[in-house]
Design an enzyme around this catalytic site. Structure first.
Site, PDB file in Angstrom:
ATOM      1  N   CYS A 113       0.813  -1.227   0.000  1.00 38.04           N
ATOM      2  CA  CYS A 113       0.000   0.000   0.000  1.00 38.04           C
ATOM      3  C   CYS A 113       0.848   1.279   0.000  1.00 38.04           C
ATOM      4  CB  CYS A 113      -0.965  -0.003   1.175  1.00 38.04           C
ATOM      5  SG  CYS A 113      -2.044  -1.441   1.166  1.00 38.04           S
ATOM      6  N   HIS A 246      -3.459   7.275   1.740  1.00 36.84           N
ATOM      7  CA  HIS A 246      -3.853   5.911   1.373  1.00 36.84           C
ATOM      8  C   HIS A 246      -5.227   5.651   1.988  1.00 36.84           C
ATOM      9  CE1 HIS A 246      -4.035   1.719   0.764  1.00 36.84           C
ATOM     10  NE2 HIS A 246      -3.788   1.380   2.011  1.00 36.84           N
ATOM     11  N   ASN A 276     -10.116  -0.262  -0.223  1.00 37.09           N
ATOM     12  CA  ASN A 276      -8.657  -0.152  -0.185  1.00 37.09           C
ATOM     13  C   ASN A 276      -8.094  -0.775  -1.464  1.00 37.09           C
ATOM     14  OD1 ASN A 276      -5.916  -0.466   0.256  1.00 37.09           O
ATOM     15  ND2 ASN A 276      -6.135  -1.205   2.357  1.00 37.09           N
TER      16      ASN A 276
HETATM   17  O1  UT7 Z   1      -3.767  -1.096   3.506  1.00 43.65           O
HETATM   18  C1  UT7 Z   1      -2.918  -1.523   4.514  1.00 43.65           C
HETATM   19  C2  UT7 Z   1      -3.296  -0.937   5.767  1.00 43.65           C
HETATM   20  N1  UT7 Z   1      -4.468  -1.628   6.306  1.00 43.65           N
HETATM   21  C3  UT7 Z   1      -5.118  -1.046   7.258  1.00 43.65           C
HETATM   22  O2  UT7 Z   1      -4.817   0.072   7.600  1.00 43.65           O
HETATM   23  C4  UT7 Z   1      -6.201  -1.814   7.985  1.00 43.65           C
HETATM   24  C5  UT7 Z   1      -6.063  -1.522   9.455  1.00 43.65           C
HETATM   25  N2  UT7 Z   1      -7.067  -2.174  10.285  1.00 43.65           N
HETATM   26  C6  UT7 Z   1      -8.365  -1.820  10.255  1.00 43.65           C
HETATM   27  O3  UT7 Z   1      -8.765  -0.989   9.464  1.00 43.65           O
HETATM   28  C7  UT7 Z   1      -9.280  -2.435  11.278  1.00 43.65           C
HETATM   29  O4  UT7 Z   1      -8.510  -3.139  12.230  1.00 43.65           O
HETATM   30  C8  UT7 Z   1     -10.324  -3.385  10.635  1.00 43.65           C
HETATM   31  C9  UT7 Z   1     -11.354  -2.585   9.870  1.00 43.65           C
HETATM   32  C10 UT7 Z   1      -9.651  -4.394   9.726  1.00 43.65           C
HETATM   33  C11 UT7 Z   1     -11.064  -4.151  11.742  1.00 43.65           C
HETATM   34  O5  UT7 Z   1     -11.679  -3.233  12.624  1.00 43.65           O
HETATM   35  P1  UT7 Z   1     -11.506  -3.397  14.203  1.00 43.65           P
HETATM   36  O6  UT7 Z   1     -12.334  -2.339  14.810  1.00 43.65           O
HETATM   37  O7  UT7 Z   1     -10.038  -3.415  14.492  1.00 43.65           O
HETATM   38  O8  UT7 Z   1     -12.173  -4.813  14.465  1.00 43.65           O
HETATM   39  P2  UT7 Z   1     -11.545  -6.161  15.051  1.00 43.65           P
HETATM   40  O9  UT7 Z   1     -10.644  -6.800  14.050  1.00 43.65           O
HETATM   41  O10 UT7 Z   1     -11.002  -5.888  16.430  1.00 43.65           O
HETATM   42  O11 UT7 Z   1     -12.835  -7.042  15.186  1.00 43.65           O
HETATM   43  C12 UT7 Z   1     -13.925  -6.673  16.058  1.00 43.65           C
HETATM   44  C13 UT7 Z   1     -15.024  -7.683  15.898  1.00 43.65           C
HETATM   45  C14 UT7 Z   1     -14.552  -9.128  16.042  1.00 43.65           C
HETATM   46  O12 UT7 Z   1     -15.574  -9.864  16.680  1.00 43.65           O
HETATM   47  P3  UT7 Z   1     -15.482 -10.195  18.242  1.00 43.65           P
HETATM   48  O13 UT7 Z   1     -14.208 -10.993  18.408  1.00 43.65           O
HETATM   49  O14 UT7 Z   1     -15.437  -8.858  18.940  1.00 43.65           O
HETATM   50  O15 UT7 Z   1     -16.720 -10.971  18.493  1.00 43.65           O
HETATM   51  C15 UT7 Z   1     -14.450  -9.606  14.613  1.00 43.65           C
HETATM   52  O16 UT7 Z   1     -14.607 -10.988  14.470  1.00 43.65           O
HETATM   53  O17 UT7 Z   1     -15.599  -7.575  14.586  1.00 43.65           O
HETATM   54  C16 UT7 Z   1     -15.597  -8.868  13.969  1.00 43.65           C
HETATM   55  N3  UT7 Z   1     -15.460  -8.686  12.520  1.00 43.65           N
HETATM   56  C17 UT7 Z   1     -16.508  -8.466  11.722  1.00 43.65           C
HETATM   57  N4  UT7 Z   1     -17.842  -8.378  11.991  1.00 43.65           N
HETATM   58  C18 UT7 Z   1     -18.637  -8.132  10.945  1.00 43.65           C
HETATM   59  C19 UT7 Z   1     -14.333  -8.690  11.801  1.00 43.65           C
HETATM   60  N5  UT7 Z   1     -14.635  -8.472  10.508  1.00 43.65           N
HETATM   61  C20 UT7 Z   1     -15.988  -8.336  10.444  1.00 43.65           C
HETATM   62  C21 UT7 Z   1     -16.892  -8.088   9.384  1.00 43.65           C
HETATM   63  N6  UT7 Z   1     -18.194  -7.985   9.692  1.00 43.65           N
HETATM   64  N7  UT7 Z   1     -16.487  -7.914   8.114  1.00 43.65           N
END
Ligand code: UT7
Length: 319
Positions: A113, A246, A276
């Site tokens: 990225c 980005h 993204n």
């Molecule tokens: O391009 C390279 C750079 N990439 C980035 O900058 C991405 C950086 N990371 C992020 O943008 C965020 O971490 C994400 C958007 C990927 C995830 O958001 P988050 O607020 O960090 O969520 P999380 O991974 O901590 O997950 C929270 C909950 C989990 O469930 P539990 O364990 O709390 O029950 C996940 O299983 O959300 C769940 N979850 C989803 N739920 C519905 C993860 N993906 C999804 C989904 N839909 N698509």
């Protein structure tokens, strides 16, 4: 003193739109979760016969047309991509053939990225040292091909597309500062670890990400980088007119903007419609904003990207 300036921009998005609602029919997710956690509403998906070089070709033709540059005038072609058409030749060489620009050097840059800022920085160095006068710099990706469509944590985040700029030598900046960074100790938190050996696919060919770890790393690294590049250029935060970041997560972007004291109307946001697109996201955003006439001549723009490697970087430029 020799500088490089953007003489033209272009972009291309595949026709197929994949909405959050459609994704929610495939995996356990919802439009509400995706929008509130990321800001993404839809993304584009390349057609089965559309390769990264095809996306790159459309974007390049637009940028070259705007710059008034023909294929035989290019001194160098750089393509930033992590989804090349094939292992080799480079997507840049394939693009060169499609453009009919034979003879000039052409190579890919692989910084995920951060690829576009890495490629733009490289092109800037070629121009400043007099090795090239006119350079085509492209970010092009078909990330839909490396996604595990059953993994809701990653498949909702990415999309396909391409953006391009033509950089030309100039007596006036143009690009005023570039800063690139990498830290391979963090390579495991965002990776597509498969490869091909002995005629077989080895390992996993799908993108894997520890989202929260990447999030945490990105917020801190981008804030530090933004301050460092302004210091390097000897410019105060107040000199900045635009952030072209980005497009991975609106919350990360908001955090960088806040650190820079920029209101969100001074930040180019396209991720709601593009998702993204990795190396393509910055030039796509740049082209959209430029064509909408949002940048005034002389305004100061900061481009910044971060991704797998970990690799990150920023470019400061006067429009
Ligand atoms: O391009 C390279 C750079 N990439 C980035 O900058 C991405 C950086 N990371 C992020 O943008 C965020 O971490 C994400 C958007 C990927 C995830 O958001 P988050 O607020 O960090 O969520 P999380 O991974 O901590 O997950 C929270 C909950 C989990 O469930 P539990 O364990 O709390 O029950 C996940 O299983 O959300 C769940 N979850 C989803 N739920 C519905 C993860 N993906 C999804 C989904 N839909 N698509």
């Amino acid at each position: 003193m020799l500088y490089s300036r953007i003489a033209g921009t272009g972009s291309y998005l595949p026709a197929r739109i994949l909405s959050n609602a459609e994704l929610a029919q495939r995996v356990d997710t919802s439009d509400e979760w995706i929008v509130s956690r990321t800001g993404i509403r839809e993304r584009r998906i390349a057609a089965a016969d559309e390769m990264t070089s095809d996306l790159a070709l459309h974007a390049s033709q637009q940028a070259m047309q705007q710059a008034g540059v023909t294929a035989d005038q290019l001194d160098l072609i750089i393509v930033a991509t992590s989804t090349p058409d094939v292992i080799f030749p480079s997507t840049a060489c394939i693009l060169q053939e499609k453009l009919g620009a034979y003879g000039c050097p052409a190579f890919d840059v692989q910084a995920v990225c951060a690829g576009f800022v890495y490629a733009l920085t490289t092109a800037d160095q070629y121009i400043r040292t007099g090795m090239a006068k006119t350079v085509l710099v492209v970010g092009a990706e078909a990330f839909s091909r490396i996604l595990d469509w059953s993994d809701r944590a990653t498949c909702v985040l990415f999309g396909d597309g391409a953006g391009a700029v033509v950089l030309k030598a100039s007596n006036e900046p143009g690009i005023v500062a570039c800063k690139l960074k990498a830290d391979g100790r963090f390579r495991h938190i965002l990776t597509t670890p498969g490869n091909v050996a002995h005629g077989q696919l080895q390992g996993q060919p799908f993108l894997k990400m520890d989202g929260p770890a990447v999030y945490k790393f990105a917020v801190k690294a981008l804030a530090e980088l933004a301050s460092e590049i302004l210091d390097q250029a000897g410019l105060p935060q107040s000199a900045l007119d635009w952030l072209v970041p980005h497009q991975a997560n609106v919350r990360i972007i908001e955090s960088t903007a806040k650190h820079l004291g920029l209101s969100m109307d001074k930040v180019v946001l396209t991720l709601a419609r593009h998702g993204n697109t990795s190396a393509a996201s910055i030039p796509l955003a740049l082209d959209e904003a430029a064509r909408a006439g949002r940048f005034a001549p002389g305004e100061l723009l900061m481009l910044e990207g971060i991704g797998g490697g970990f690799a990150w970087g920023a470019v400061l430029l006067r429009w």
